[in-house]
Design an enzyme around this catalytic site. Structure first.
Site, mmCIF file in Angstrom:
data_model
loop_
_atom_site.group_PDB
_atom_site.id
_atom_site.type_symbol
_atom_site.label_atom_id
_atom_site.label_comp_id
_atom_site.label_asym_id
_atom_site.label_seq_id
_atom_site.Cartn_x
_atom_site.Cartn_y
_atom_site.Cartn_z
ATOM 1 C CB CYS A 1 2.500 11.127 4.014
ATOM 2 S SG CYS A 1 2.414 10.641 5.753
ATOM 3 C CG ASP B 1 3.322 6.312 6.851
ATOM 4 O OD1 ASP B 1 3.653 7.513 6.799
ATOM 5 O OD2 ASP B 1 2.192 5.912 6.549
ATOM 6 C CG HIS C 1 -0.482 9.263 0.821
ATOM 7 N ND1 HIS C 1 -0.171 9.649 2.104
ATOM 8 C CD2 HIS C 1 -1.695 9.811 0.556
ATOM 9 C CE1 HIS C 1 -1.137 10.397 2.600
ATOM 10 N NE2 HIS C 1 -2.077 10.524 1.673
#
Length: 463
Positions: free
Chosen positions: A75, A33, A132
């Site tokens: 993201c 990430d 996410h």
């Protein structure tokens, strides 16, 4: 003659059966990430970042290293592209939208994920880590093809909240929780995702992932596991076992920690004797954090995430599959996250959806060395819903500029064109009336092709 024919048939039929029923490889997909291109030693980082990365580097030695692997600028769009094989702008479109397309959080039930595609051909699927891509009914990992999952629904910045002295409980804002779930069941809330849990979660992700792999090997079922680590997203906090281990601060400690966890995964696969039957991929969803004070390393590339520059859009990519992917291969050809869907469909026998626009290209011949060149020559560049331009081969065309401190966006009167070989930091646009202006033609051609495709796309019929 009859005996000769009979002998030939006996020889040929087993071979045909073996080819038709060739075992499908297990797939282990490790995604960091906000992890800069230059963090691993094999990309120039490692010890100059305060921590050697022998496990990550070993994947490059034993397999394929891409120098030009492309993602989205944030993201959620990156994860949408990864899971669907479609540029994130498509997953954000709804019928009736007018450009610029509306920002949509995650993916809706209309989208078909890698996990759903692999489930249809007999894979057991699991997600361990950051999702996410939606945190409501119909959009949890268990609703999108994962048999089981553990992790955080959204992002690690929320781990700050429970320890904030300014937090006001009567506002209706809820703390993030670590969660677990199974296909067809409502997810279960676990512990609050606070700073202490932030330090421990990647350890738990690794433990659960290795246990899953061991279980599937015992059950003799092909498996897909997405190991979606939460580091090095802010806050970068090492586990107690790694605190101070490098002597170079918390960021270096986390780099050493991440490499050790990758090493555990590789060692598990090797110990179980399934290395030749397992495609292991290591990559990231974005370049380094874009906020001031973040110390991620993008190598020679400019800026970090939330931007249209290479430090945002280019990340490390390593792939190991002994006997299929030759060791020590390095390429600077363009590949994009969307290409993983059709690539994994090819090696698993999965089906690519035919009722929607798919942007991914099959990379199996390129990854295995059957061909030298990637079939992809260009990618579009978006930041949120803003279309910035395109990258084609070693060239980039940007229609907009962005202030690196404020992220303010402004349209350019004349497009900026960069040669990424001569100018990797994108500091000086090419000028008009030079020999290189021929490149305007292919750049504008692929840009027009993409924009026409997006304009014609009806969008998801989902809510």
């Amino acid at each position: 003659m009859k005996n000769i024919l009979t002998s030939l048939l006996i020889l040929l039929f087993p071979l045909a059966a073996q080819t038709a029923e060739a075992p499908r490889p297990n797939i282990v997909l490790v995604v960091m990430d906000n992890f800069g291109w230059g963090e691993p030693g094999t990309y120039g980082g490692g010890i100059i970042r305060g921590a050697a990365t022998p496990s990550m580097d070993s994947i490059a030695d034993q397999g394929l290293k891409l120098l030009n692997f492309n993602v989205e600028a944030e993201c959620t769009p990156s994860r949408a592209s990864l899971m669907t094989g479609r540029f994130a702008v498509r997953t954000r479109q709804r019928p009736g939208d007018e450009p610029p397309r509306s920002v949509w959080y995650g993916i809706d039930p209309y989208e078909i994920t890698i996990a759903e595609m692999l489930s249809e051909v007999g894979y057991t699927t699991a997600l361990f880590g950051k999702w996410h891509l939606g945190n409501e009914e119909g959009r949890w990992p268990g609703d999108q093809g994962f048999d089981e999952w553990y992790g955080i629904p959204r992002s690690s910045d929320r781990s700050f909240w429970p320890d904030s002295t300014s937090f006001e409980a009567d506002t209706g804002v809820e703390f993030a929780h670590v969660m677990t779930g199974k296909k067809g069941e409502a997810p279960v809330k676990g512990p609050v995702y606070n700073l202490e849990m932030r330090k421990n979660i990647d350890r738990e992700i690794t433990t659960r992932a290795t246990a899953f792999i061991e279980r599937q090997v015992k059950e003799k079922t092909p498996f897909f596991t997405w190991i979606s680590y939460t580091q090095t997203h802010e806050p970068v906090e090492p586990h107690a076992d790694f605190h101070g281990i490098t002597g170079h601060g918390g960021y270096a400690d986390v780099l050493a920690q991440s490499d050790a966890y990758v090493g555990e995964l590789l060692a598990t696969i090797d110990r179980l004797g399934i290395a030749d039957d397992t495609l292991f991929i290591f990559t990231a969803d974005n370049g380094r954090e874009g906020i001031p004070g973040s110390f991620g390393f993008t190598g020679p590339w400019r800026a970090g995430m939330f931007s249209p520059w290479e430090g945002s859009l280019r990340v490390s990519f390593l792939a190991r599959w002994p006997g299929q992917i030759p060791g020590g291969r390095v390429s600077n050809d363009i590949v994009h996250l969307v290409d993983l869907f059709p690539t994994l469909a090819e090696i698993s026998g999965g089906e690519i959806p035919g009722d929607r626009v798919m942007d991914g290209l099959n990379m199996v011949p390129f990854f295995t060395g059957e061909v030298d060149k990637s079939p992809r020559e260009w990618v579009p560049i978006y930041v949120e819903e803003h279309f910035f331009g395109v990258k084609w081969r070693d060239w980039k065309l940007l229609l907009k500029d962005m202030d690196e401190d404020s992220y303010a966006i402004r349209d350019l009167a004349y497009a900026s064109v960069y040669n990424l070989i001569k100018d990797p930091k994108e500091e000086v646009p090419e000028l008009n009336y030079l020999p290189d202006t021929w490149v305007d033609f292919p750049l504008y051609e692929v840009m027009e092709e993409h924009l026409i495709s997006i304009e014609a796309d009806p969008g998801s019929p989902g809510p």
